[in-house]
Design a protein around this motif. Structure first.
Motif, PDB file in Angstrom:
ATOM      1  N   GLY A   1     -13.800   6.499   4.322  1.00  0.00           N
ATOM      2  CA  GLY A   1     -14.762   5.725   3.562  1.00  0.00           C
ATOM      3  C   GLY A   1     -14.704   4.250   3.924  1.00  0.00           C
ATOM      4  O   GLY A   1     -13.810   3.807   4.648  1.00  0.00           O
ATOM      5  N   GLY A   2     -15.658   3.493   3.425  1.00  0.00           N
ATOM      6  CA  GLY A   2     -15.679   2.065   3.703  1.00  0.00           C
ATOM      7  C   GLY A   2     -17.007   1.448   3.355  1.00  0.00           C
ATOM      8  O   GLY A   2     -17.833   2.059   2.669  1.00  0.00           O
ATOM      9  N   LEU A   3     -17.190   0.228   3.841  1.00  0.00           N
ATOM     10  CA  LEU A   3     -18.419  -0.530   3.603  1.00  0.00           C
ATOM     11  C   LEU A   3     -19.255  -0.524   4.873  1.00  0.00           C
ATOM     12  O   LEU A   3     -18.739  -0.826   5.958  1.00  0.00           O
ATOM     13  N   VAL A   4     -20.523  -0.190   4.739  1.00  0.00           N
ATOM     14  CA  VAL A   4     -21.420  -0.131   5.892  1.00  0.00           C
ATOM     15  C   VAL A   4     -22.801  -0.622   5.476  1.00  0.00           C
ATOM     16  O   VAL A   4     -23.178  -0.506   4.305  1.00  0.00           O
ATOM     17  N   GLN A   5     -23.536  -1.174   6.416  1.00  0.00           N
ATOM     18  CA  GLN A   5     -24.897  -1.617   6.132  1.00  0.00           C
ATOM     19  C   GLN A   5     -25.857  -0.433   6.141  1.00  0.00           C
ATOM     20  O   GLN A   5     -25.607   0.585   6.814  1.00  0.00           O
ATOM     21  N   ALA A   6     -26.944  -0.569   5.430  1.00  0.00           N
ATOM     22  CA  ALA A   6     -27.975   0.466   5.417  1.00  0.00           C
ATOM     23  C   ALA A   6     -28.413   0.769   6.847  1.00  0.00           C
ATOM     24  O   ALA A   6     -28.574  -0.147   7.662  1.00  0.00           O
ATOM     25  N   GLY A   7     -28.551   2.046   7.142  1.00  0.00           N
ATOM     26  CA  GLY A   7     -28.894   2.477   8.481  1.00  0.00           C
ATOM     27  C   GLY A   7     -27.691   2.805   9.342  1.00  0.00           C
ATOM     28  O   GLY A   7     -27.838   3.385  10.423  1.00  0.00           O
ATOM     29  N   GLY A   8     -26.516   2.449   8.873  1.00  0.00           N
ATOM     30  CA  GLY A   8     -25.300   2.699   9.623  1.00  0.00           C
ATOM     31  C   GLY A   8     -24.754   4.101   9.418  1.00  0.00           C
ATOM     32  O   GLY A   8     -25.376   4.938   8.743  1.00  0.00           O
ATOM     33  N   SER A   9     -23.581   4.337  10.004  1.00  0.00           N
ATOM     34  CA  SER A   9     -22.962   5.664   9.949  1.00  0.00           C
ATOM     35  C   SER A   9     -21.499   5.570   9.546  1.00  0.00           C
ATOM     36  O   SER A   9     -20.839   4.556   9.784  1.00  0.00           O
ATOM     37  N   LEU A  10     -21.026   6.638   8.941  1.00  0.00           N
ATOM     38  CA  LEU A  10     -19.607   6.815   8.631  1.00  0.00           C
ATOM     39  C   LEU A  10     -19.265   8.286   8.830  1.00  0.00           C
ATOM     40  O   LEU A  10     -20.127   9.155   8.678  1.00  0.00           O
ATOM     41  N   ARG A  11     -17.993   8.534   9.127  1.00  0.00           N
ATOM     42  CA  ARG A  11     -17.514   9.914   9.238  1.00  0.00           C
ATOM     43  C   ARG A  11     -16.346  10.088   8.288  1.00  0.00           C
ATOM     44  O   ARG A  11     -15.305   9.445   8.466  1.00  0.00           O
ATOM     45  N   LEU A  12     -16.534  10.925   7.292  1.00  0.00           N
ATOM     46  CA  LEU A  12     -15.467  11.217   6.347  1.00  0.00           C
ATOM     47  C   LEU A  12     -14.649  12.404   6.845  1.00  0.00           C
ATOM     48  O   LEU A  12     -15.194  13.343   7.432  1.00  0.00           O
ATOM     49  N   SER A  13     -13.361  12.360   6.577  1.00  0.00           N
ATOM     50  CA  SER A  13     -12.459  13.450   6.935  1.00  0.00           C
ATOM     51  C   SER A  13     -11.772  13.975   5.678  1.00  0.00           C
ATOM     52  O   SER A  13     -11.546  13.222   4.723  1.00  0.00           O
ATOM     53  N   CYS A  14     -11.431  15.245   5.710  1.00  0.00           N
ATOM     54  CA  CYS A  14     -10.687  15.867   4.623  1.00  0.00           C
ATOM     55  C   CYS A  14      -9.614  16.741   5.261  1.00  0.00           C
ATOM     56  O   CYS A  14      -9.943  17.713   5.957  1.00  0.00           O
ATOM     57  N   ALA A  15      -8.359  16.385   5.033  1.00  0.00           N
ATOM     58  CA  ALA A  15      -7.244  17.122   5.618  1.00  0.00           C
ATOM     59  C   ALA A  15      -6.574  17.985   4.562  1.00  0.00           C
ATOM     60  O   ALA A  15      -6.334  17.536   3.440  1.00  0.00           O
ATOM     61  N   ALA A  16      -6.269  19.220   4.943  1.00  0.00           N
ATOM     62  CA  ALA A  16      -5.633  20.165   4.014  1.00  0.00           C
ATOM     63  C   ALA A  16      -4.152  20.316   4.328  1.00  0.00           C
ATOM     64  O   ALA A  16      -3.732  20.157   5.475  1.00  0.00           O
ATOM     65  N   SER A  17      -3.394  20.681   3.301  1.00  0.00           N
ATOM     66  CA  SER A  17      -1.938  20.780   3.447  1.00  0.00           C
ATOM     67  C   SER A  17      -1.459  22.183   3.778  1.00  0.00           C
ATOM     68  O   SER A  17      -0.316  22.359   4.196  1.00  0.00           O
ATOM     69  N   GLU A  18      -2.316  23.180   3.583  1.00  0.00           N
ATOM     70  CA  GLU A  18      -1.894  24.555   3.750  1.00  0.00           C
ATOM     71  C   GLU A  18      -2.827  25.324   4.672  1.00  0.00           C
ATOM     72  O   GLU A  18      -4.032  25.082   4.681  1.00  0.00           O
ATOM     73  N   ARG A  19      -2.257  26.268   5.413  1.00  0.00           N
ATOM     74  CA  ARG A  19      -3.089  27.059   6.321  1.00  0.00           C
ATOM     75  C   ARG A  19      -4.017  27.995   5.575  1.00  0.00           C
ATOM     76  O   ARG A  19      -5.016  28.450   6.132  1.00  0.00           O
ATOM     77  N   THR A  20      -3.714  28.261   4.286  1.00  0.00           N
ATOM     78  CA  THR A  20      -4.616  29.104   3.501  1.00  0.00           C
ATOM     79  C   THR A  20      -5.984  28.455   3.356  1.00  0.00           C
ATOM     80  O   THR A  20      -6.947  29.104   2.960  1.00  0.00           O
ATOM     81  N   PHE A  21      -6.053  27.178   3.664  1.00  0.00           N
ATOM     82  CA  PHE A  21      -7.307  26.420   3.734  1.00  0.00           C
ATOM     83  C   PHE A  21      -8.378  27.184   4.483  1.00  0.00           C
ATOM     84  O   PHE A  21      -9.564  27.113   4.143  1.00  0.00           O
ATOM     85  N   ILE A  22      -7.970  27.929   5.512  1.00  0.00           N
ATOM     86  CA  ILE A  22      -8.965  28.577   6.360  1.00  0.00           C
ATOM     87  C   ILE A  22      -9.708  29.692   5.628  1.00  0.00           C
ATOM     88  O   ILE A  22     -10.755  30.131   6.084  1.00  0.00           O
ATOM     89  N   LYS A  23      -9.166  30.152   4.504  1.00  0.00           N
ATOM     90  CA  LYS A  23      -9.808  31.226   3.755  1.00  0.00           C
ATOM     91  C   LYS A  23     -10.861  30.723   2.786  1.00  0.00           C
ATOM     92  O   LYS A  23     -11.599  31.516   2.194  1.00  0.00           O
ATOM     93  N   TYR A  24     -10.931  29.406   2.603  1.00  0.00           N
ATOM     94  CA  TYR A  24     -11.784  28.852   1.564  1.00  0.00           C
ATOM     95  C   TYR A  24     -13.103  28.302   2.096  1.00  0.00           C
ATOM     96  O   TYR A  24     -13.172  27.778   3.211  1.00  0.00           O
ATOM     97  N   ALA A  25     -14.119  28.409   1.254  1.00  0.00           N
ATOM     98  CA  ALA A  25     -15.334  27.634   1.476  1.00  0.00           C
ATOM     99  C   ALA A  25     -15.015  26.182   1.129  1.00  0.00           C
ATOM    100  O   ALA A  25     -14.136  25.911   0.307  1.00  0.00           O
ATOM    101  N   LEU A  26     -15.715  25.285   1.766  1.00  0.00           N
ATOM    102  CA  LEU A  26     -15.438  23.859   1.579  1.00  0.00           C
ATOM    103  C   LEU A  26     -16.708  23.119   1.192  1.00  0.00           C
ATOM    104  O   LEU A  26     -17.818  23.533   1.572  1.00  0.00           O
TER     105      LEU A  26
END
Length: 122
Positions: free
Chosen positions: A9-34
């Motif tokens: 996250g962060g501050l960006v001007q209108a028209g700009g881009s950002l890429r959010l990331s979400c990191a999981a702690s467990e491999r069971t993550f792969i079984k879930y919808a996100l």
């Protein structure tokens, strides 16, 4: 117990881009919808985007369709939200979530991250 940590996250001007990331702690993550949700000041939390456990199906809120892209990388146990052409109304705290049911309702998710702030200036 899956722990989720958002970043990007962060501050960006209108028209700009950002890429959010979400990191999981467990491999069971792969079984879930996100999913990604967001909450603006004074407003209820709202659905942004979701991806199935297989990664083969995605779903977007009308307000972000065509501008945001959700993806997941199993090897990294991570999920991403690429946000392009950002608008001031996209300003919110963004949360990632994981669950068996998933999709566009809070009730479909069992695990939530702590959130990351996105601010879009006009």
């Amino acid at each position: 117990q899956v722990q989720l940590v958002e970043s990007g996250g962060g501050l960006v001007q209108a028209g700009g881009s950002l890429r959010l990331s979400c990191a999981a702690s467990e491999r069971t993550f792969i079984k879930y919808a996100l999913g990604w949700f967001r909450q603006a000041p004074g407003k209820e939390r709202e659905f942004v985007a979701a991806i199935s456990w297989s990664g083969g199906t995605t779903y977007y809120a009308d307000s972000v369709k065509g501008r945001f892209t959700i993806s997941r990388v199993y090897a990294e146990m991570s999920m991403y939200l690429q946000m392009n052409n950002l608008k001031p109304e996209d300003t919110a705290v963004y949360y990632c979530a994981a669950g068996i049911a998933g999709w566009n309702r809070d009730e479909g998710y069992d695990y939530w991250g702590q959130g990351t702030q996105v601010t879009v200036s006009s």
